[in-house]
Design a protein around this motif. Structure first.
Motif, short mmCIF file in Angstrom:
data_model
loop_
_atom_site.label_atom_id
_atom_site.label_comp_id
_atom_site.label_asym_id
_atom_site.label_seq_id
_atom_site.Cartn_x
_atom_site.Cartn_y
_atom_site.Cartn_z
N LEU A 31 0.59 -0.79 0.12
CA LEU A 31 -0.22 -0.07 -0.09
C LEU A 31 0.97 1.43 -0.23
N ALA A 32 1.75 1.07 0.52
CA ALA A 32 2.24 2.43 0.92
C ALA A 32 3.21 2.50 -0.64
N LEU A 33 3.65 1.80 -1.24
CA LEU A 33 4.55 1.98 -2.78
C LEU A 33 3.27 2.56 -3.30
N LEU A 34 1.95 2.15 -3.25
CA LEU A 34 0.81 2.24 -4.50
C LEU A 34 1.37 3.64 -4.06
N HIS A 39 1.42 9.46 -6.09
CA HIS A 39 2.29 10.93 -5.33
C HIS A 39 3.03 11.14 -6.42
N ARG A 40 3.91 10.62 -7.04
CA ARG A 40 5.22 10.79 -8.41
C ARG A 40 4.05 10.99 -9.66
N LEU A 59 14.69 8.56 -0.03
CA LEU A 59 15.13 7.57 1.31
C LEU A 59 13.66 6.12 1.73
N VAL A 60 12.36 6.69 1.26
CA VAL A 60 11.09 6.33 2.70
C VAL A 60 10.83 5.21 1.33
N THR A 61 11.01 5.59 -0.44
CA THR A 61 11.31 4.25 -1.37
C THR A 61 11.62 3.40 -0.87
N ALA A 62 12.99 3.53 -0.92
CA ALA A 62 14.44 2.51 -0.48
C ALA A 62 13.62 1.69 0.60
N LEU A 63 13.09 2.25 1.68
CA LEU A 63 12.77 1.77 3.04
C LEU A 63 11.48 0.96 2.72
N ALA A 64 10.44 1.26 2.35
CA ALA A 64 8.74 0.42 1.68
C ALA A 64 9.71 -0.37 0.77
N ILE A 303 4.38 6.98 5.12
CA ILE A 303 3.28 7.00 4.42
C ILE A 303 2.62 7.58 4.43
N ILE A 304 1.09 5.93 4.92
CA ILE A 304 0.01 6.17 4.70
C ILE A 304 -0.60 7.40 6.30
N PHE A 305 0.71 7.61 7.31
CA PHE A 305 -0.32 8.48 8.03
C PHE A 305 0.41 10.19 7.86
N ARG A 306 0.97 9.92 6.77
CA ARG A 306 0.83 11.09 5.91
C ARG A 306 -0.07 12.00 5.14
#
Length: 320
Positions: A31-34, A39-40, A59-64, A303-306
């Motif tokens: 869900l975060a990657l989607l 967003h992109r 960085l957040v994409t790399a973390l996910a 991601i989701i909470f933002r």
């Protein structure tokens, strides 16, 4: 350790906790990657050119991606062991005698150590990015670019892989833990050569946790000061930035508490095993599961909470 050479899973064990952790991690990270992809797409310029993404986005994409890859590589081994009622060493034999587990168990231990350390390094990079953007904006604008964020991911992965491969080379000892469905570095008993690596690993994790907490606390202080400088009553445009700063403040506080709670049990168990020789495999398993919760919490917090939907929901609850 009674399960170090077991061929079968201990009786009375259930696959439900591992299945729940796997499903929750898979759902959250997908869900975060989607959401990141959406967003992109929305950020594209009218001419169709690719958007300028920030270092935080990289960085957040790399973390996910890291958390999702870890779940997809580690959890199927555990579920396969439950499905066949065989331990990891029995599913992937090849070890030399009782002192060395099977190949699958060694791979599992390496992946557990690698993804735990790699995710923590990425979290530190994100905490530093947040601290620099708030406290040192000029330096941030000049030096923290998208290319730097893209280079940090492979560099962190390479360093983590080299460090976590030391037990496979004899500096440390991979071992099968009860109930026979997971493997990690031996954290109690054995000679000094086997206990140096878990102490180093726990010390490195502890330093990273302290650095992350320090960066987040500093960022929270800066956000709190920014929110207090906004007038409580006055012009309506001032309310939006003040609420946004408070949103970030709540998220940073939540992330700091959750990350510390998830990381400390493994650090404590490694020190207790090395210096007190505490053989408690149930506590070790609980510490490992706490560490696994990190990869489940990360996509929701970052991601989701933002998203605007979640923020509007929080604001409605606060008003009521």
């Amino acid at each position: 350790y009674r399960c170090r050479s077991s061929r079968y899973i201990e009786s009375g064990q259930s696959a439900v906790p591992s299945s729940v952790l796997f499903a929750a991690g898979l759902l959250g990270n997908v869900l975060a990657l989607l959401l990141l992809g959406q967003h992109r797409r929305r950020s594209r310029s009218p001419g169709g050119r690719p958007p300028r993404v920030s270092a935080f986005y990289v960085l957040v994409t790399a973390l996910a991606v890291t958390d999702l890859l870890g779940k997809c590589l580690i959890s199927p081994m555990v579920l396969a062991a439950y499905a066949y009622n065989r331990s990891l060493s029995e599913l992937g034999p090849g070890g030399r005698g009782e002192e060395q587990p099977g190949v699958l168990c060694q791979l599992f231990a390496f992946l557990m150590a690698f993804f735990g350390l790699a995710s923590t390094l990425l979290l530190l990079a994100m905490a530093l990015e947040c601290w620099l953007s708030l406290g040192h904006p000029y330096f941030y604008r000049r030096h923290l670019t998208r290319r730097l964020g893209a280079a940090l991911g492979p560099a962190a992965a390479g360093l983590c892989a080299l460090f976590c491969a030391l037990p496979l080379l004899g500096f440390g000892a991979p071992m099968q833990y009860c109930p026979g469905t997971w493997c990690f570095i031996r954290m109690a008993g054995g000679g000094p050569g086997q206990l140096v690596f878990p102490v180093l690993y726990a010390s490195l994790m502890g330093l990273l946790v302290l650095a992350i907490v320090a960066c987040n606390v500093s960022s929270m202080r800066q956000l709190y000061g920014m929110a207090r400088r906004q007038p409580r009553r006055g012009a309506p445009p001032a309310a939006a930035p003040r609420m946004e700063e408070l949103d970030h403040l709540v998220l940073l506080g939540l992330m700091t508490v959750l990350f510390t709670v998830c990381s400390l049990p493994l650090i404590i168990r490694a020190y207790m095993g090395a210096f007190v020789a505490d053989f408690n495999e149930n506590a070790d398993l609980s510490a490992l599961r706490f560490l696994s919760v990190n990869s489940i919490v990360d996509p929701w917090v970052f991601i989701i909470f933002r998203t605007s939907v979640f923020r509007s929901f929080v604001r409605r609850v606060c008003r009521r």
